[in-house]
Design a protein around this motif. Sequence first.
Motif, PDB file in Angstrom:
ATOM      1  N   VAL A  22       0.876  -1.237  -0.105  1.00 46.80           N
ATOM      2  CA  VAL A  22      -0.024   0.011   0.017  1.00 46.80           C
ATOM      3  C   VAL A  22       0.727   1.188  -0.052  1.00 46.80           C
ATOM      4  O   VAL A  22       0.770   2.190  -0.569  1.00 46.80           O
ATOM      5  CB  VAL A  22      -1.080   0.055   1.158  1.00 46.80           C
ATOM      6  N   MET A  23       1.890   1.295   0.952  1.00 50.84           N
ATOM      7  CA  MET A  23       2.785   2.437   0.961  1.00 50.84           C
ATOM      8  C   MET A  23       3.569   2.452  -0.490  1.00 50.84           C
ATOM      9  O   MET A  23       3.859   3.597  -0.955  1.00 50.84           O
ATOM     10  CB  MET A  23       3.694   2.261   2.139  1.00 50.84           C
ATOM     11  N   ALA A  24       3.962   1.613  -1.044  1.00 51.23           N
ATOM     12  CA  ALA A  24       4.697   1.704  -2.080  1.00 51.23           C
ATOM     13  C   ALA A  24       3.803   2.407  -3.508  1.00 51.23           C
ATOM     14  O   ALA A  24       4.111   3.169  -4.051  1.00 51.23           O
ATOM     15  CB  ALA A  24       5.252   0.109  -2.629  1.00 51.23           C
ATOM     16  N   TYR A  25       2.508   1.756  -3.279  1.00 51.22           N
ATOM     17  CA  TYR A  25       1.586   2.355  -4.328  1.00 51.22           C
ATOM     18  C   TYR A  25       1.371   3.686  -3.944  1.00 51.22           C
ATOM     19  O   TYR A  25       1.358   4.698  -4.969  1.00 51.22           O
ATOM     20  CB  TYR A  25       0.292   1.665  -4.015  1.00 51.22           C
ATOM     21  N   VAL A  26       1.150   4.237  -2.852  1.00 53.69           N
ATOM     22  CA  VAL A  26       0.834   5.814  -2.223  1.00 53.69           C
ATOM     23  C   VAL A  26       2.146   6.377  -2.753  1.00 53.69           C
ATOM     24  O   VAL A  26       1.887   7.682  -3.291  1.00 53.69           O
ATOM     25  CB  VAL A  26       0.431   5.631  -0.861  1.00 53.69           C
ATOM     26  N   THR A  27       3.131   6.003  -2.105  1.00 55.74           N
ATOM     27  CA  THR A  27       4.424   7.120  -2.354  1.00 55.74           C
ATOM     28  C   THR A  27       4.727   7.090  -3.878  1.00 55.74           C
ATOM     29  O   THR A  27       5.030   8.174  -4.428  1.00 55.74           O
ATOM     30  CB  THR A  27       5.409   6.365  -1.702  1.00 55.74           C
ATOM     31  N   SER A  28       4.688   6.021  -4.624  1.00 59.79           N
ATOM     32  CA  SER A  28       5.001   5.901  -6.077  1.00 59.79           C
ATOM     33  C   SER A  28       3.877   7.057  -7.020  1.00 59.79           C
ATOM     34  O   SER A  28       4.426   7.902  -7.703  1.00 59.79           O
ATOM     35  CB  SER A  28       4.893   4.718  -6.778  1.00 59.79           C
ATOM     36  N   ALA A  29       2.737   6.839  -6.581  1.00 60.43           N
ATOM     37  CA  ALA A  29       1.779   7.927  -7.029  1.00 60.43           C
ATOM     38  C   ALA A  29       1.958   9.159  -6.860  1.00 60.43           C
ATOM     39  O   ALA A  29       1.843  10.058  -7.442  1.00 60.43           O
ATOM     40  CB  ALA A  29       0.314   7.282  -6.466  1.00 60.43           C
ATOM     41  N   ALA A  30       2.387   9.565  -5.454  1.00 63.28           N
ATOM     42  CA  ALA A  30       2.875  10.890  -5.037  1.00 63.28           C
ATOM     43  C   ALA A  30       3.822  11.413  -5.781  1.00 63.28           C
ATOM     44  O   ALA A  30       3.844  12.553  -6.350  1.00 63.28           O
ATOM     45  CB  ALA A  30       2.925  11.178  -3.527  1.00 63.28           C
ATOM     46  N   VAL A  31       4.980  10.883  -5.991  1.00 66.49           N
ATOM     47  CA  VAL A  31       6.152  11.232  -6.754  1.00 66.49           C
ATOM     48  C   VAL A  31       5.618  11.314  -8.022  1.00 66.49           C
ATOM     49  O   VAL A  31       6.223  12.288  -8.773  1.00 66.49           O
ATOM     50  CB  VAL A  31       7.449  10.274  -6.354  1.00 66.49           C
ATOM     51  N   GLY A  32       5.200  10.359  -8.677  1.00 65.41           N
ATOM     52  CA  GLY A  32       4.596  10.474 -10.160  1.00 65.41           C
ATOM     53  C   GLY A  32       3.742  11.722 -10.340  1.00 65.41           C
ATOM     54  O   GLY A  32       3.895  12.519 -11.360  1.00 65.41           O
ATOM     55  N   ILE A  33       2.856  11.918  -9.510  1.00 65.48           N
ATOM     56  CA  ILE A  33       2.057  13.348  -9.504  1.00 65.48           C
ATOM     57  C   ILE A  33       2.914  14.355  -9.481  1.00 65.48           C
ATOM     58  O   ILE A  33       2.681  15.569 -10.287  1.00 65.48           O
ATOM     59  CB  ILE A  33       0.698  13.510  -8.703  1.00 65.48           C
TER      60      ILE A  33
END
Length: 195
Positions: free
Chosen positions: A150-161
């Motif tokens: 879950v954390m990998a998904y959320v943090t990758s999404a935040a950096v991608g945005i």
Amino acid sequence: MKQDLRVKKTKKAIHDALITLVKEKDFSRISVRDLCETAEINRGTFYLHYLDKFDLLEQLQQELLDRLWQIVTIRLTEKMHQLSSKPDILLLFATELFTYVDQEADTFYMLLVDAIDPSFQEKIKDLIKRNMLRLTDHETVSTAVPIDYVMAYVTSAAVGILQHWLQRGRTNPPEELARMIVQINLNGPMRMLNA
């Protein structure tokens, strides 16, 4: 006091020189000489502050991360008791994060879009993860997906945005971007696409 101001001005000139040069050529091709010429300082002055260009890059990253951690942590601690819901807390966190990135946009662009040091993305993800874990009771969370995924998904999404926003010229204000990422996180991307 004058000494501190002079040091700050010199370091800012060196940082600005790095940002300027990265727009012209790869980091691997930038020399200390290039940095000194662009910053209009002599090599001795550069070496008073940095061992080499890699030390410059490391210190620059650490200053950003320390300041970002301080801003997010202090603001969250100050305001958390005023907020009644998790979405409000997430919105505050995201707003503080994006506001600081906006203030230091050229440097974050260099590090996240030009990606002169790919490890910086991981450092940002780690900072986001540590703050997200502070905001949730992850010890008692029961989910079908392990918390580290879950954390990998959320943090990758935040950096991608963040990268996308910087590439597009920061056309949305930080508050709007924060609302968007909270909406995506709370509703899920598939629900947002089908809405």
